[in-house]
Scaffold this motif. Structure first.
Motif, mmCIF file in Angstrom:
data_model
loop_
_atom_site.group_PDB
_atom_site.id
_atom_site.type_symbol
_atom_site.label_atom_id
_atom_site.label_comp_id
_atom_site.label_asym_id
_atom_site.label_seq_id
_atom_site.Cartn_x
_atom_site.Cartn_y
_atom_site.Cartn_z
ATOM 1 N N GLU A 1 12.075 4.577 24.911
ATOM 2 C CA GLU A 1 12.343 5.370 23.711
ATOM 3 C C GLU A 1 11.248 5.191 22.668
ATOM 4 O O GLU A 1 10.904 6.143 21.953
ATOM 5 N N ARG A 2 10.692 3.992 22.571
ATOM 6 C CA ARG A 2 9.566 3.784 21.654
ATOM 7 C C ARG A 2 8.378 4.649 22.067
ATOM 8 O O ARG A 2 7.730 5.280 21.228
ATOM 9 N N ALA A 3 8.093 4.647 23.353
ATOM 10 C CA ALA A 3 6.967 5.451 23.837
ATOM 11 C C ALA A 3 7.241 6.936 23.627
ATOM 12 O O ALA A 3 6.340 7.693 23.232
ATOM 13 N N ALA A 4 8.479 7.370 23.869
ATOM 14 C CA ALA A 4 8.830 8.774 23.650
ATOM 15 C C ALA A 4 8.628 9.147 22.186
ATOM 16 O O ALA A 4 8.092 10.224 21.872
ATOM 17 N N ALA A 5 9.062 8.277 21.287
ATOM 18 C CA ALA A 5 8.904 8.548 19.856
ATOM 19 C C ALA A 5 7.432 8.641 19.479
ATOM 20 O O ALA A 5 7.033 9.494 18.674
ATOM 21 N N PHE A 6 6.616 7.779 20.071
ATOM 22 C CA PHE A 6 5.183 7.817 19.782
ATOM 23 C C PHE A 6 4.590 9.154 20.211
ATOM 24 O O PHE A 6 3.822 9.774 19.471
ATOM 25 N N PHE A 7 4.943 9.601 21.406
ATOM 26 C CA PHE A 7 4.443 10.897 21.875
ATOM 27 C C PHE A 7 4.866 12.024 20.941
ATOM 28 O O PHE A 7 4.110 12.968 20.706
ATOM 29 N N ALA B 1 3.449 16.033 16.858
ATOM 30 C CA ALA B 1 3.540 16.592 15.510
ATOM 31 C C ALA B 1 2.168 16.636 14.855
ATOM 32 O O ALA B 1 1.824 17.599 14.149
ATOM 33 N N GLY B 2 1.358 15.620 15.091
ATOM 34 C CA GLY B 2 -0.002 15.611 14.560
ATOM 35 C C GLY B 2 -0.849 16.709 15.174
ATOM 36 O O GLY B 2 -1.618 17.384 14.478
ATOM 37 N N ARG B 3 -0.701 16.903 16.487
ATOM 38 C CA ARG B 3 -1.460 17.969 17.150
ATOM 39 C C ARG B 3 -1.045 19.337 16.636
ATOM 40 O O ARG B 3 -1.861 20.263 16.578
ATOM 41 N N ALA B 4 0.240 19.493 16.318
ATOM 42 C CA ALA B 4 0.739 20.789 15.863
ATOM 43 C C ALA B 4 0.065 21.242 14.577
ATOM 44 O O ALA B 4 0.068 22.440 14.262
ATOM 45 N N GLN B 5 -0.510 20.309 13.837
ATOM 46 C CA GLN B 5 -1.219 20.651 12.612
ATOM 47 C C GLN B 5 -2.624 21.165 12.895
ATOM 48 O O GLN B 5 -3.312 21.623 11.988
ATOM 49 N N ARG B 6 -3.026 21.072 14.188
ATOM 50 C CA ARG B 6 -4.371 21.500 14.579
ATOM 51 C C ARG B 6 -4.222 22.592 15.617
ATOM 52 O O ARG B 6 -3.810 22.345 16.748
ATOM 53 N N GLY B 7 -4.560 23.814 15.266
ATOM 54 C CA GLY B 7 -4.340 24.971 16.125
ATOM 55 C C GLY B 7 -4.787 24.811 17.568
ATOM 56 O O GLY B 7 -4.017 25.105 18.486
ATOM 57 N N PRO B 8 -6.029 24.350 17.825
ATOM 58 C CA PRO B 8 -6.500 24.261 19.210
ATOM 59 C C PRO B 8 -5.739 23.258 20.063
ATOM 60 O O PRO B 8 -5.864 23.267 21.285
ATOM 61 N N GLU C 1 10.984 9.499 14.089
ATOM 62 C CA GLU C 1 10.304 9.106 15.328
ATOM 63 C C GLU C 1 9.276 8.012 15.057
ATOM 64 O O GLU C 1 9.112 7.085 15.863
ATOM 65 N N ALA C 2 8.584 8.119 13.945
ATOM 66 C CA ALA C 2 7.600 7.097 13.585
ATOM 67 C C ALA C 2 8.265 5.744 13.430
ATOM 68 O O ALA C 2 7.708 4.703 13.829
ATOM 69 N N ALA C 3 9.473 5.709 12.854
ATOM 70 C CA ALA C 3 10.187 4.448 12.679
ATOM 71 C C ALA C 3 10.585 3.862 14.029
ATOM 72 O O ALA C 3 10.497 2.643 14.237
ATOM 73 N N VAL C 4 11.013 4.708 14.968
ATOM 74 C CA VAL C 4 11.390 4.226 16.303
ATOM 75 C C VAL C 4 10.178 3.681 17.041
ATOM 76 O O VAL C 4 10.248 2.634 17.694
ATOM 77 N N ALA C 5 9.054 4.380 16.949
ATOM 78 C CA ALA C 5 7.838 3.929 17.640
ATOM 79 C C ALA C 5 7.381 2.575 17.123
ATOM 80 O O ALA C 5 6.861 1.749 17.879
ATOM 81 N N GLU D 1 2.851 11.456 11.418
ATOM 82 C CA GLU D 1 3.952 10.583 11.024
ATOM 83 C C GLU D 1 4.754 11.127 9.848
ATOM 84 O O GLU D 1 5.968 10.914 9.764
ATOM 85 N N GLY D 2 4.100 11.860 8.961
ATOM 86 C CA GLY D 2 4.822 12.435 7.833
ATOM 87 C C GLY D 2 5.750 13.570 8.230
ATOM 88 O O GLY D 2 6.715 13.877 7.505
ATOM 89 N N TYR D 3 5.485 14.198 9.383
ATOM 90 C CA TYR D 3 6.309 15.312 9.862
ATOM 91 C C TYR D 3 7.411 14.837 10.808
ATOM 92 O O TYR D 3 8.302 15.617 11.158
ATOM 93 N N ALA D 4 7.344 13.592 11.242
ATOM 94 C CA ALA D 4 8.361 13.043 12.156
ATOM 95 C C ALA D 4 8.667 11.603 11.752
ATOM 96 O O ALA D 4 8.452 10.672 12.527
#
Length: 212
Positions: free
Chosen positions: A166-172, A177-184, A130-134, A124-127
């Protein structure tokens, strides 16, 4: 007074999804029966069943079954396997494809709420936009994540369908963005981004009146 003018047509009454399935595939395993259809027949069935459940809720027919509450929990009643057989192979930017993603999101949030909560918090801190829309809320917990998924489906059936998508898209996107912080998780992040793109495109198509 008798006239030759035709009477206005009355809104169609939609049966519940399980009744339609029973009539269409009586005494057959649904997944096997659907897979036996040709591609055009499967696409037609997906489109018809998706349109049926959306119309039943949005027209607010007094005897329409299932109700909005039942539609939110539709997968609980008929099983995700049933919805998968009907909608999983639909075009992603279609009514059936969009509904499948929404139900998949709901099931995902229910089954893996704690994991998704951690991904949400990481992303959420990186997007922030999008977090506000979700609309999940800052530093949300698993209960808030699950409620968001239910709220999206309620909005799809009783509110602005495009906004729900659009809410669901923002959530994804936040989860990606959260996954991007985790290499695997890079490949999974890409999958979340694709889901977001499909939902956003479906929202645009809905507003244009072309989502089928």
């Amino acid at each position: 007074m008798v006239t030759d003018q035709p009477r206005p047509s009355r809104p169609a009454r939609f049966p519940d999804l399980t009744a339609l399935i029973d009539a269409r595939f009586a005494d057959a395993d649904l997944a096997d029966a659907v897979s036996a259809l040709d591609a055009s027949s499967r696409a037609e069935l997906a489109a018809r069943t998706a349109a049926m459940v959306v119309a039943a809720a949005r027209r607010n027919l007094p005897d329409a079954v299932p109700s909005e509450a039942a539609l939110v929990g539709l997968a609980d009643d008929v099983g995700m396997e049933t919805l998968a057989a009907l909608w999983r192979d639909a075009e992603p930017v279609s009514l059936a494809g969009a509904l499948w993603i929404l139900y998949l999101l709901r099931q995902w949030c229910r089954d893996r709420g704690e994991e998704i909560t951690q991904l949400w918090r990481a992303g959420e801190g990186y997007a922030p936009a999008e977090a506000a829309v979700a609309g999940v809320g800052s530093y949300a917990g698993a209960d808030q994540v699950r409620e968001m998924a239910d709220a999206v489906l309620r909005g799809a059936y009783q509110g602005d369908f495009a906004v729900a998508l659009e809410r669901a898209a923002a959530f994804f996107r936040v989860v990606a963005a959260g996954r991007a912080q985790r290499g695997p998780d890079a490949a999974l992040a890409a999958g979340n981004e694709r889901a977001a793109e499909h939902l956003a495109a479906a929202a645009r198509a809905w507003r244009a009146g072309t989502l089928r």
